[in-house]
Design a protein around this motif. Sequence first.
Motif, PDB file in Angstrom:
ATOM      1  N   VAL A   1       0.865  -1.192   0.000  1.00  0.00           N
ATOM      2  CA  VAL A   1       0.000   0.000   0.000  1.00  0.00           C
ATOM      3  C   VAL A   1       0.898   1.236   0.000  1.00  0.00           C
ATOM      4  O   VAL A   1       1.544   1.543   0.990  1.00  0.00           O
TER       5      VAL A   1
ATOM      6  N   HIS B   1       6.875  16.694  -0.908  1.00  0.00           N
ATOM      7  CA  HIS B   1       6.844  17.530   0.301  1.00  0.00           C
ATOM      8  C   HIS B   1       8.178  17.538   1.030  1.00  0.00           C
ATOM      9  O   HIS B   1       8.297  18.113   2.100  1.00  0.00           O
TER      10      HIS B   1
ATOM     11  N   GLY C   1       2.661   5.854   4.519  1.00  0.00           N
ATOM     12  CA  GLY C   1       3.071   7.128   5.111  1.00  0.00           C
ATOM     13  C   GLY C   1       2.394   7.318   6.446  1.00  0.00           C
ATOM     14  O   GLY C   1       1.961   6.336   7.064  1.00  0.00           O
TER      15      GLY C   1
HETATM   16  C1  LIG Z   1       8.826  19.041   5.093  1.00  0.00           C
HETATM   17  C2  LIG Z   1       9.485  17.667   5.161  1.00  0.00           C
HETATM   18  C3  LIG Z   1      10.842  17.543   4.866  1.00  0.00           C
HETATM   19  C4  LIG Z   1      11.461  16.288   4.942  1.00  0.00           C
HETATM   20  N1  LIG Z   1      12.793  16.188   4.661  1.00  0.00           N
HETATM   21  C5  LIG Z   1      13.407  14.993   4.723  1.00  0.00           C
HETATM   22  C6  LIG Z   1      14.795  14.880   4.396  1.00  0.00           C
HETATM   23  O1  LIG Z   1      15.450  15.860   4.050  1.00  0.00           O
HETATM   24  N2  LIG Z   1      15.369  13.632   4.480  1.00  0.00           N
HETATM   25  C7  LIG Z   1      14.661  12.528   4.865  1.00  0.00           C
HETATM   26  O2  LIG Z   1      15.237  11.435   4.947  1.00  0.00           O
HETATM   27  N3  LIG Z   1      13.335  12.619   5.174  1.00  0.00           N
HETATM   28  C8  LIG Z   1      12.702  13.809   5.096  1.00  0.00           C
HETATM   29  N4  LIG Z   1      11.367  13.894   5.378  1.00  0.00           N
HETATM   30  C9  LIG Z   1      10.632  12.668   5.741  1.00  0.00           C
HETATM   31  C10 LIG Z   1      10.334  11.838   4.503  1.00  0.00           C
HETATM   32  O3  LIG Z   1       9.629  12.627   3.556  1.00  0.00           O
HETATM   33  C11 LIG Z   1       9.533  10.582   4.868  1.00  0.00           C
HETATM   34  O4  LIG Z   1      10.150   9.950   5.970  1.00  0.00           O
HETATM   35  C12 LIG Z   1       9.436   9.613   3.701  1.00  0.00           C
HETATM   36  O5  LIG Z   1       8.771  10.195   2.615  1.00  0.00           O
HETATM   37  C13 LIG Z   1       8.708   8.339   4.133  1.00  0.00           C
HETATM   38  O6  LIG Z   1       8.538   7.483   3.036  1.00  0.00           O
HETATM   39  P1  LIG Z   1       7.318   6.452   2.997  1.00  0.00           P
HETATM   40  O7  LIG Z   1       7.481   5.667   1.740  1.00  0.00           O
HETATM   41  O8  LIG Z   1       7.204   5.737   4.291  1.00  0.00           O
HETATM   42  O9  LIG Z   1       6.002   7.367   2.911  1.00  0.00           O
HETATM   43  P2  LIG Z   1       5.571   8.452   1.855  1.00  0.00           P
HETATM   44  O10 LIG Z   1       6.731   9.052   1.165  1.00  0.00           O
HETATM   45  O11 LIG Z   1       4.650   9.368   2.592  1.00  0.00           O
HETATM   46  O12 LIG Z   1       4.750   7.617   0.771  1.00  0.00           O
HETATM   47  C14 LIG Z   1       3.481   7.078   1.064  1.00  0.00           C
HETATM   48  C15 LIG Z   1       2.776   6.818  -0.251  1.00  0.00           C
HETATM   49  O13 LIG Z   1       1.603   6.089   0.016  1.00  0.00           O
HETATM   50  C16 LIG Z   1       0.533   6.631  -0.739  1.00  0.00           C
HETATM   51  N5  LIG Z   1      -0.700   6.291  -0.005  1.00  0.00           N
HETATM   52  C17 LIG Z   1      -1.098   6.746   1.207  1.00  0.00           C
HETATM   53  N6  LIG Z   1      -2.238   6.146   1.584  1.00  0.00           N
HETATM   54  C18 LIG Z   1      -2.564   5.296   0.580  1.00  0.00           C
HETATM   55  C19 LIG Z   1      -3.645   4.399   0.386  1.00  0.00           C
HETATM   56  N7  LIG Z   1      -4.598   4.239   1.308  1.00  0.00           N
HETATM   57  N8  LIG Z   1      -3.684   3.676  -0.751  1.00  0.00           N
HETATM   58  C20 LIG Z   1      -2.713   3.806  -1.700  1.00  0.00           C
HETATM   59  N9  LIG Z   1      -1.667   4.653  -1.569  1.00  0.00           N
HETATM   60  C21 LIG Z   1      -1.593   5.378  -0.425  1.00  0.00           C
HETATM   61  C22 LIG Z   1       0.837   8.119  -0.818  1.00  0.00           C
HETATM   62  O14 LIG Z   1       0.194   8.689  -1.930  1.00  0.00           O
HETATM   63  C23 LIG Z   1       2.361   8.095  -0.970  1.00  0.00           C
HETATM   64  O15 LIG Z   1       2.740   8.017  -2.323  1.00  0.00           O
HETATM   65  C24 LIG Z   1      10.708  15.136   5.314  1.00  0.00           C
HETATM   66  C25 LIG Z   1       9.339  15.259   5.594  1.00  0.00           C
HETATM   67  C26 LIG Z   1       8.734  16.513   5.513  1.00  0.00           C
HETATM   68  C27 LIG Z   1       7.265  16.636   5.829  1.00  0.00           C
END
Ligand SMILES: Cc1cc2nc3c(=O)[nH]c(=O)nc-3n(C[C@H](O)[C@H](O)[C@H](O)COP(=O)(O)OP(=O)(O)OC[C@H]3O[C@@H](n4cnc5c(N)ncnc54)[C@H](O)[C@@H]3O)c2cc1C
Length: 404
Positions: free
Chosen positions: A9, A43, A151
């Motif tokens: 997901v 973001h 996320g």
């Molecule tokens: C302002 C800001 C600056 C940041 N800077 C940094 C940095 O410099 N370095 C760093 O390491 N981290 C940074 N982070 C943190 C980083 O962005 C996250 O830790 C990272 O994106 C996490 O990755 P993820 O794959 O877990 O989640 P995400 O990147 O949030 O991806 C989740 C995905 O799931 C999808 N999704 C959600 N719900 C559903 C659903 N029900 N069904 C299908 N799809 C769904 C979303 O559309 C998204 O594409 C920052 C965060 C912010 C807010």
Amino acid sequence: MEKPDIVVVGGGPCGSYTAYTAAKLGAKVVVCEDHKEIGTPDHCAGHLNISSLKQLGINIPKVALENEIRGANIYSPSGKKFVLRCQAPVTYVVNRELFDKHLAEAAIDAGAEYRFDSRVKSLLFDSGYVKGVELNRKERMETNVVVDAEGCSSAILRQAGLTGLRSSMVVRGIQADVEKVESVEDDMVEVYLGRKIAPDFFAWIIPRKDGTAKVGLATSTGNPRQYLRMFMEKHSVASKKLQKSKIESVSGHPVPLAGPIPKTYANGFLAVGDAASQVKATTGGGVVFGITCAKVAGEVASQAIKINDFSERFLSLYQQQWKKLAGFELSAMLRMRRMLNSLSDKKLDNVIGLCNRLGIDKTLERFGDVDFQGSSLFPMLRNAGMLSVVGYFLFSWLTSPTRQ
Ligand SMILES: Cc1cc2nc3c(=O)[nH]c(=O)nc-3n(C[C@H](O)[C@H](O)[C@H](O)COP(=O)(O)OP(=O)(O)OC[C@H]3O[C@@H](n4cnc5c(N)ncnc54)[C@H](O)[C@@H]3O)c2cc1C
């Protein structure tokens, strides 16, 4: 459509890396992504440690690489500057949209299938096991293991019966893409501390080579947009650097800082990345640790497929293994964040002043690690200056009325 072994997901970095790992190991993987495209809306600052990326075997394609950074200029609440500069670049600034697309392409090359515009609305259950997902348009997809990489919304996590993220430790991040930044060294990031600037976090200016920058902050209280405006227009140091800046775009997103959730697995279910709060509480960086855990999730999920065991007893192996790799660091950084948050601006000013007087920049340059901050602290304590700073820091924390 043939039933997939694993449904992921979310097509963020952690979802894609899980899919890449599991598909490479032979599992049939489908990634369901809410948006029409990978990596948008973006973001994130995309500030990533070079040595950790190398250890993970991730090469950044040239188009996604925005800058190479040698260190940080850190400003105390009253504007005192502490410079930490390394000889070689230590971090990359990446374009997160292109970085995420790169990871998704690797997963597709390994055999994973992506379904866009496919929001997972709910989990399907059978005899106490997660057995699939229901998508928008009421489409149902059965599977053996669901990996939650949604996320920080916790929507799917809670349906699996796991504890969601604690809102008391989620800060609200905001970031603007700006043009015409002045007097910022193009190989140094800038970090600004202070309760009035960014309560319980910090503000940043992350330059690109072309005079543009990512300017952002996160805050535990108030309106992040107002804090950002105050920072850009009124901060004694930053406002001068940003006075000619034009904002191109602004985006906001939460950052979980509470440390990992207590349980990251259930029958037929694993949680990775921000969904499991596998984030450095000191800096909010979640990409490297999230991907580190996603690799384990992909391995354990594909092993479960091979031995046909989707029980939480077997899947608990995921938690044991990611904890071995990142558990100590994540909890050490959570402690550091709590201590930092309990210090007054005056005490923070004193800590920065001490760092300058005792010349600990060289020690940090020699032993510090951008990601493994907990374990790099121990060798640093052999330096008398560093020991004094840590001693003062601990004393300030112990005597702080807001100690957490
Ligand atoms: C302002 C800001 C600056 C940041 N800077 C940094 C940095 O410099 N370095 C760093 O390491 N981290 C940074 N982070 C943190 C980083 O962005 C996250 O830790 C990272 O994106 C996490 O990755 P993820 O794959 O877990 O989640 P995400 O990147 O949030 O991806 C989740 C995905 O799931 C999808 N999704 C959600 N719900 C559903 C659903 N029900 N069904 C299908 N799809 C769904 C979303 O559309 C998204 O594409 C920052 C965060 C912010 C807010």
